[in-house]
Design a protein around this motif. Structure first.
Motif, mmCIF file in Angstrom:
data_model
loop_
_atom_site.group_PDB
_atom_site.id
_atom_site.type_symbol
_atom_site.label_atom_id
_atom_site.label_comp_id
_atom_site.label_asym_id
_atom_site.label_seq_id
_atom_site.Cartn_x
_atom_site.Cartn_y
_atom_site.Cartn_z
ATOM 1 N N ARG A 175 6.527 13.847 -0.022
ATOM 2 C CA ARG A 175 5.963 12.505 -0.171
ATOM 3 C C ARG A 175 7.018 11.431 0.093
ATOM 4 N N ASN A 220 2.101 6.415 -7.177
ATOM 5 C CA ASN A 220 1.066 7.270 -7.776
ATOM 6 C C ASN A 220 1.308 8.743 -7.459
ATOM 7 N N ASN A 221 1.728 9.011 -6.220
ATOM 8 C CA ASN A 221 1.959 10.397 -5.804
ATOM 9 C C ASN A 221 3.172 11.025 -6.497
ATOM 10 N N ASP A 271 2.727 1.509 -3.481
ATOM 11 C CA ASP A 271 1.796 1.832 -4.574
ATOM 12 C C ASP A 271 1.319 3.279 -4.464
ATOM 13 N N ASN A 272 1.017 3.694 -3.249
ATOM 14 C CA ASN A 272 0.545 5.061 -3.032
ATOM 15 C C ASN A 272 1.636 6.073 -3.387
ATOM 16 N N TYR A 273 2.864 5.753 -2.999
ATOM 17 C CA TYR A 273 3.969 6.671 -3.301
ATOM 18 C C TYR A 273 4.213 6.731 -4.801
ATOM 19 N N GLN A 331 6.822 5.558 6.836
ATOM 20 C CA GLN A 331 6.029 4.321 6.795
ATOM 21 C C GLN A 331 6.936 3.087 6.812
ATOM 22 N N GLY A 360 0.811 -1.209 0.000
ATOM 23 C CA GLY A 360 0.000 0.000 0.000
ATOM 24 C C GLY A 360 0.840 1.253 0.000
ATOM 25 N N ALA A 361 1.900 1.273 0.845
ATOM 26 C CA ALA A 361 2.773 2.452 0.938
ATOM 27 C C ALA A 361 3.511 2.690 -0.377
ATOM 28 N N LEU A 411 6.871 8.298 2.859
ATOM 29 C CA LEU A 411 7.178 6.896 2.573
ATOM 30 C C LEU A 411 8.221 6.363 3.551
#
Length: 313
Positions: A183, A169-170, A165-167, A190, A162-163, A187
């Motif tokens: 950002r 995208n960001n 994939d989110n990063y 996290q 999740g961390a 990460l």
């Protein structure tokens, strides 16, 4: 001239050794570079295989002779003076490293780098490319490394996927370097949280000045990564000041940009694992160096920097 050629026979990207030395004297003897340790009963000489070495960190209580520096320079070995435990890094030369002196560095990479560097949008694009590469390297290393899995660090853990994939995208949504840095910091927090929880160190807080084992190992390991990054940039002839992310306040910031490619994948998990197991600094350092070699960290740094230097605008 033949001797110098022999010393450089091993490509920097394939070299295996980084040395951290303390309480010793580095010298040249019989055409070799040695370090001398003095004890009450006897003095011991230890050989440094300079043709297979990238970086030497000289810690507390060390000295080095002019003849040794001459040989290290001829073999293309970077030398840095540092405090105890490998940090902080300091010396009286440009940036932090005593780089080997050679006018025969390649020019194509610095010329390619400067083609994009003065354009904010292109510099941001390279920063984004580095961050995407960083994510892919974490995925690759954590998926492949059996020892990390044995320590319950898994790339397919929902918190990590999740961390990352989110990063990822960001990264693409970032409009300026400041957004990217913000950002990136999220990460890293996290990843710290995940590694700390997995190794039963849930009270961990990142503090560069703290004296606990996890923070100390993170500092120490990061400086090993900085050494590899500085070596990569020196070999490719790119000055450390032409950073793509960290360059606002630190003139050697490109070293940090390049080191970030591998730090989270290798240094971060092993700092927490080593802190949990209460290993010595030497054992932690050897583990990091082994993992650098196993996962071809230096090769990866060279590949990424060359790719961006020769990118099409």
């Amino acid at each position: 001239m033949e001797q110098l050629t022999d010393l450089k026979a091993i490509l920097h990207s394939k070299r295996a050794n980084i040395y951290y030395l303390e309480k010793c004297r580095v010298m040249q003897k019989d055409g070799r570079v040695l370090y001398l340790t003095e004890s009450k009963d006897e003095n011991l000489y230890w050989n440094i295989p300079i043709a297979n070495t990238t970086v030497i960190l000289l810690g507390t209580g060390t000295s080095i002779t002019q003849a040794a520096m001459r040989m290290l320079a001829s073999a293309g070995v970077l030398v840095g003076f540092c405090g105890g435990g490998g940090t902080p890094l300091f010396s009286g030369s440009e940036i932090e490293w005593l780089t080997p002196q050679s006018e025969y560095r390649p020019t194509e990479y610095i010329q390619g780098w400067l083609k994009f560097w003065f354009d904010d949008a292109q510099r941001l694009a390279v920063g984004k490319a580095f961050q995407q590469a960083r994510i892919e390297y974490i995925r690759r290393v954590w998926d492949k490394d059996r020892e990390l899995k044995a320590e319950n660090i898994f790339i397919d853990d929902s918190a990590i996927t999740g961390a990352l994939d989110n990063y990822a995208n960001n990264i693409e949504a970032a409009e300026k370097v400041g957004d990217l840095l913000q950002r990136e910091a999220l990460l890293t927090k996290q990843l710290y949280r995940y590694a700390a929880k997995t190794t039963q160190q849930s009270e961990f807080t990142r503090d560069h000045q703290a004296t606990d084992l996890a923070n100390g190992f993170l500092n120490h390991g990061n400086y090993l990564a900085y050494g590899l990054a500085a070596t990569t940039l020196w070999v490719l002839g790119i000055p450390h000041g032409f950073a793509v992310m960290h360059g606002k306040t630190r003139r050697g910031a490109l070293v940090f940009d390049v080191a970030d490619l591998v730090k989270d994948a290798i240094i971060l998990p092993w700092a927490f694992i080593s802190a949990k197991e209460k290993t010595s600094e030497q054992e932690f350092r050897q583990q990091c160096l082994q993992k650098f070699t196993e996962h071809k960290a230096l090769d990866f740094m060279f590949e990424q920097v060359k790719q961006q230097a020769l990118r099409e605008s």
